[in-house]
Design an enzyme around this catalytic site. Structure first.
Site, PDB file in Angstrom:
ATOM      1  N   ASN A 117       0.905  -1.159   0.000  1.00 26.13           N
ATOM      2  CA  ASN A 117       0.000   0.000   0.000  1.00 26.13           C
ATOM      3  C   ASN A 117       0.938   1.201   0.000  1.00 26.13           C
ATOM      4  OD1 ASN A 117      -2.399  -1.475   0.120  1.00 26.13           O
ATOM      5  ND2 ASN A 117      -2.284  -1.640   2.347  1.00 26.13           N
ATOM      6  N   LYS A 122       0.910  -3.192  -6.148  1.00 22.36           N
ATOM      7  CA  LYS A 122      -0.445  -3.615  -5.770  1.00 22.36           C
ATOM      8  C   LYS A 122      -1.381  -2.649  -6.481  1.00 22.36           C
ATOM      9  CE  LYS A 122      -3.484  -3.871  -1.664  1.00 22.36           C
ATOM     10  NZ  LYS A 122      -3.524  -3.939  -0.186  1.00 22.36           N
ATOM     11  N   GLU A 170      -8.047  -3.376  -3.101  1.00 19.33           N
ATOM     12  CA  GLU A 170      -8.324  -2.724  -1.819  1.00 19.33           C
ATOM     13  C   GLU A 170      -8.131  -1.205  -1.898  1.00 19.33           C
ATOM     14  OE1 GLU A 170      -5.937  -4.960   1.065  1.00 19.33           O
ATOM     15  OE2 GLU A 170      -7.627  -6.329   1.318  1.00 19.33           O
ATOM     16  N   ARG A 174       1.156  -7.803  -8.304  1.00 14.31           N
ATOM     17  CA  ARG A 174       0.380  -8.678  -7.421  1.00 14.31           C
ATOM     18  C   ARG A 174      -0.989  -9.042  -7.997  1.00 14.31           C
ATOM     19  NH1 ARG A 174      -0.731  -6.894  -2.126  1.00 14.31           N
ATOM     20  NH2 ARG A 174       0.003  -8.686  -0.972  1.00 14.31           N
ATOM     21  N   ARG A 205     -15.312 -14.265  -3.614  1.00 12.20           N
ATOM     22  CA  ARG A 205     -14.010 -13.583  -3.680  1.00 12.20           C
ATOM     23  C   ARG A 205     -12.887 -14.534  -4.106  1.00 12.20           C
ATOM     24  NH1 ARG A 205     -11.195 -10.660   1.589  1.00 12.20           N
ATOM     25  NH2 ARG A 205      -9.047 -10.957   0.897  1.00 12.20           N
ATOM     26  N   LYS A 230      -0.586 -14.870  -3.794  1.00 16.12           N
ATOM     27  CA  LYS A 230      -0.609 -15.377  -2.407  1.00 16.12           C
ATOM     28  C   LYS A 230      -0.837 -16.879  -2.419  1.00 16.12           C
ATOM     29  CE  LYS A 230      -2.121 -11.160  -0.107  1.00 16.12           C
ATOM     30  NZ  LYS A 230      -2.995 -10.514   0.879  1.00 16.12           N
ATOM     31  N   ASP A 271      -6.671 -15.008   1.470  1.00 19.02           N
ATOM     32  CA  ASP A 271      -5.740 -14.063   2.084  1.00 19.02           C
ATOM     33  C   ASP A 271      -4.986 -14.649   3.271  1.00 19.02           C
ATOM     34  OD1 ASP A 271      -4.388 -11.808   2.771  1.00 19.02           O
ATOM     35  OD2 ASP A 271      -6.096 -10.720   3.578  1.00 19.02           O
ATOM     36  N   GLU A 285       3.693 -15.834  -2.962  1.00 21.52           N
ATOM     37  CA  GLU A 285       3.868 -14.861  -1.878  1.00 21.52           C
ATOM     38  C   GLU A 285       3.369 -15.523  -0.594  1.00 21.52           C
ATOM     39  OE1 GLU A 285       1.987 -11.004  -2.487  1.00 21.52           O
ATOM     40  OE2 GLU A 285       2.049 -10.546  -0.349  1.00 21.52           O
ATOM     41  N   GLU A 301      -0.254 -12.329  10.575  1.00 20.23           N
ATOM     42  CA  GLU A 301      -1.470 -11.517  10.599  1.00 20.23           C
ATOM     43  C   GLU A 301      -2.675 -12.313  11.090  1.00 20.23           C
ATOM     44  OE1 GLU A 301      -2.458  -9.730   6.827  1.00 20.23           O
ATOM     45  OE2 GLU A 301      -4.364  -8.957   7.571  1.00 20.23           O
ATOM     46  N   HIS A 358     -11.456 -16.817   7.389  1.00 20.82           N
ATOM     47  CA  HIS A 358     -11.890 -15.424   7.483  1.00 20.82           C
ATOM     48  C   HIS A 358     -12.964 -15.214   8.550  1.00 20.82           C
ATOM     49  CE1 HIS A 358     -12.576 -11.334   6.104  1.00 20.82           C
ATOM     50  NE2 HIS A 358     -11.687 -11.477   5.149  1.00 20.82           N
ATOM     51  N   TRP A 372     -16.205  -8.450   3.408  1.00 20.33           N
ATOM     52  CA  TRP A 372     -15.308  -8.130   4.514  1.00 20.33           C
ATOM     53  C   TRP A 372     -15.871  -8.648   5.845  1.00 20.33           C
ATOM     54  CZ3 TRP A 372     -13.558  -2.409   3.145  1.00 20.33           C
ATOM     55  CH2 TRP A 372     -12.596  -2.485   2.123  1.00 20.33           C
TER      56      TRP A 372
END
Ligand code: GCV
Length: 673
Positions: free
Chosen positions: A177, A254, A258, A291, A302, A326, A331, A353, A359, A494, A517
């Site tokens: 980001n 990226k 997002e 990415r 998603r 990824k 994620d 990745e 996280e 998630h 989300w």
């Protein structure tokens, strides 16, 4: 009571972990013959002289040769000889030889790197904060203060040395980001200072760039990749970068993800955007890592998005573009099947990745050794070119030889004295490097090495192996599965708490929030059952996998149970292979995960006499917390899902100790307690 032990005549001295797996041992005298003095070889000579654990007064020779069996920066070692085609090969051979002296592995043979580029991605911001960082502030950036101090240089050199010791040869210095200001001349000056320190250790620096930089930094009206002024802006900026850092590695981007800007804002494709940069970087031998982490609120699933957007672009990217994917389609969850983009493209380089920073796996509060997860991904068979087309082989150039191949890991490094917050999180940094160098290494072998290097002591008796090495290794090897069990078993994903991504949150769904989300979008629990239907009659994400995987995942009976609720929505009384119904199985797994962590506490307490007090207490305290938090995860998820299953938690299992209302009203679990 704290027991300071006498072991092999040595007192377990306190250690703060700053030396990582490179702890100074008393060295033996050695003579080193080097082909020539230069910055890289001087480091190799120094390392050998200061860390030699072999026979005293030996002569060891570093030799540059030309041997086709040795690839790129690979090497051949024997007890007194290191040979390589390149100087860096000699440096890597040096670290390997010294490592084997300590681990007791045979010092003989050739070792070649699996990937050309083995890169850490730092999600560090220019203000010094780190996105998803749990080990203090950035080692590279300090808010507005760009002065380079002697202690900055010392720290960067220690960082470079640690990376080189495991074969990492690239660092992306800032967050994906990306702040447009990262490309300002002032920030580039600091990047240059970092590159100068990292260079002798074979580490190239890269930068993440904001696609709208021509507008937000350059003052142009557009960032359209086909616009001549935009191209000219990137050309000029790139020239400036290379004038300061001649061996600059390239850009990481990226885009249209997002909220980040990208070529789609101008009606262009990802390939248009990536190729514009690739053409500019090409004369400098730079690359673009683009990415594929994209998703869209409008899509019903998603997990399908990255493949849907990127597969049609196969063959449209320049040969110095690598699409960075990824490990899983969503994620970095505790467990995901591999992303179907591995094995989808035949004319485009694709790089994995991984996320080293934890996280979704307990931040730096929890002991979770991630190498088993990466090993699982790398060894997954994509069936792209028939059986044996593993993720490792479709990305390392063995199946489709592209010009470049690479692997990236999102770093877990910060200014904490021990670098990674949790002492055991150092193992994840170490393991990423080792796997990037040799993806055939087992996670168990890597754990074995790491424990010996990080906790071993001269003079340790046979006890050390049976009472420390083996139980601690077992604990590490079990830890990722334990985390899956107490947080998201059977393919759930998630369902973590919002924002901080630590602790349970399957209920979290504020009004007007983007559904993708919120956890209910992913677990889909209701009175009929639980799980996301990605079968052919559901979102059809299964069709993105080659046969036989597509059929295997599509049928609940053949779908591996670890991915069951990833691909299927099933009734609460669905019969599992164990004979239990789904609800009971879920309860057993949550309970198992919690008990596994309780077991880790016992393992660690028993190991006390083999560890210095400082590291012992640090880990002991964190394991207590991990147990408490695993209990919250288990109780929160089971009590929430029980509202739909309307079944009792099997009576032989421990009962919840928290109420759901209490858990839902708790302050974020990640707050330091
Ligand atoms: C750097 C997830 C993380 C974000 C991260 C993003 C990405 O969404 O929560 O912090 O952003 O992945 O990988 O780009």
């Amino acid at each position: 009571m704290l027991v300071l032990s006498l072991l092999g005549g040595l007192i377990a001295e306190a250690e703060d972990g700053h030396q990582l797996w490179l702890r100074k041992q008393k060295e033996q005298p050695v003579t080193v013959l080097s082909p020539l003095p230069n910055p890289v070889l001087d480091i190799a000579v120094k390392e050998l002289k200061e860390n030699w654990q072999g026979e005293a007064n030996t002569t060891v020779k570093l030799e540059l040769i030309s041997d086709k069996r040795i690839k790129t920066d690979g090497f051949r070692i024997s007890r007194q000889l290191i040979q390589a085609n390149t100087q860096l090969g000699l440096l890597y051979g040096t670290y390997e030889l010294l490592r084997r002296q300590q681990t007791g592995d045979p010092i003989v043979g050739i070792s070649n790197p699996a990937y050309q580029r083995r890169i850490l991605n730092h999600w560090d911001n220019p203000n010094g904060s780190i996105e998803r960082g749990y080990a203090g502030k950035s080692i590279f950036w300090r808010n507005k203060d760009l002065t380079v101090t002697a202690s900055d240089r010392k720290l960067w050199e220690e960082y470079a040395r640690a990376n080189a010791s495991v074969g990492i040869n690239g660092s992306v210095l800032n967050n994906v980001n990306a702040s447009p200001g990262m490309l300002s001349t002032e920030n580039l000056g600091r990047a240059k200072a970092i590159a100068d320190v990292l260079r002798p250790y074979g580490i190239q620096v890269y930068l993440s760039v904001n696609f709208a930089s021509p507008v937000r930094l350059g003052g142009l009206k557009s960032a359209d990749p086909l616009n001549a002024d935009v191209i000219a802006w990137w050309k000029k900026k790139t020239k400036e970068v290379y004038s300061m850092i001649p061996d600059f590695g390239g850009f990481l981007v990226k885009a249209n993800s997002e909220g980040q800007p990208g070529p789609q804002d101008f009606g262009r494709t990802h390939a248009d955007g990536a190729n514009m940069m690739a053409d500019i970087l090409k004369p400098y031998k730079g690359i673009v890592m683009w990415r594929a982490f994209v998703y869209d609120a409008k899509d019903k699933d998603r997990a399908r998005l990255a493949y849907t957007e990127f597969k049609p672009l196969d063959g449209k990217f320049r040969d110095n573009v690598i699409v960075q994917v990824k490990n899983g389609p969503i994620d970095f969850q505790p467990r995901e099947p591999f992303s179907p983009l591995f094995g989808a493209m035949k004319k485009t380089a694709v790089m994995p990745e991984f996320q080293i920073t934890q996280e979704y796996l307990g931040h730096s509060y929890q002991l979770v050794y991630l190498a088993p997860m990466w090993e699982e991904c790398l060894k997954s068979d994509t069936y792209q070119e028939g059986k044996g087309s593993t993720v490792a082989r479709v990305t390392d150039g063995s199946i489709f030889a592209g010009k470049y191949n690479a692997i990236a890991g999102v770093a877990n490094i910060g200014l904490d004295t021990n670098w990674t917050g949790h002492h055991f999180a150092q193992a994840n940094w170490y393991a990423f490097g080792r796997l990037a160098w040799d993806h055939q290494l087992s996670s168990e072998k890597i754990a074995d090495e790491w424990i010996k290097l990080t906790f071993g002591r001269a003079g340790a008796g046979p006890d050390w192996k049976s009472k420390f090495l083996n139980p601690v290794k077992d604990m590490m090897m079990e830890s990722r599965e334990a985390c899956v069990n107490y947080s998201m078993p059977l393919g759930l994903h998630h369902i973590f708490s919002a924002d901080d991504h630590y602790g349970p949150g399957p209920w979290w769904a504020p009004e007007n929030m983007r559904p993708d989300w919120t956890p209910p979008y992913y677990h889909q629990a209701d009175s009929t059952g639980i799980g996301f239907d990605r079968t052919k009659t559901g979102s059809n994400a299964v069709s993105q996998y080659h046969e036989p995987l597509c059929s295997r995942f599509n049928a609940a009976e053949t779908c591996p149970e670890v991915y069951l609720l990833w691909f299927h929505h099933l009734p609460w009384d669905y019969k599992m292979k164990s004979g239990k119904i789904l609800w009971d199985e879920l309860c057993y797994l949550y309970d198992k995960g919690l008990n596994e962590v309780r077991g880790f506490q016992k393992t660690w307490d028993k190991a006390e006499e083999y560890v210095d007090a400082e590291r012992f207490l640090h880990v002991q305290r964190r394991l207590k917390r991990q147990t408490r938090d695993a209990q919250v995860y288990k109780d929160g998820c089971l009590l929430y899902f029980q509202q739909f299953s309307r079944r009792p938690i099997p009576f032989e299992l421990e009962r919840p100790v928290y109420n759901l209302d209490f858990i839902r009203s708790m302050k974020p679990l990640s707050i330091n307690r």
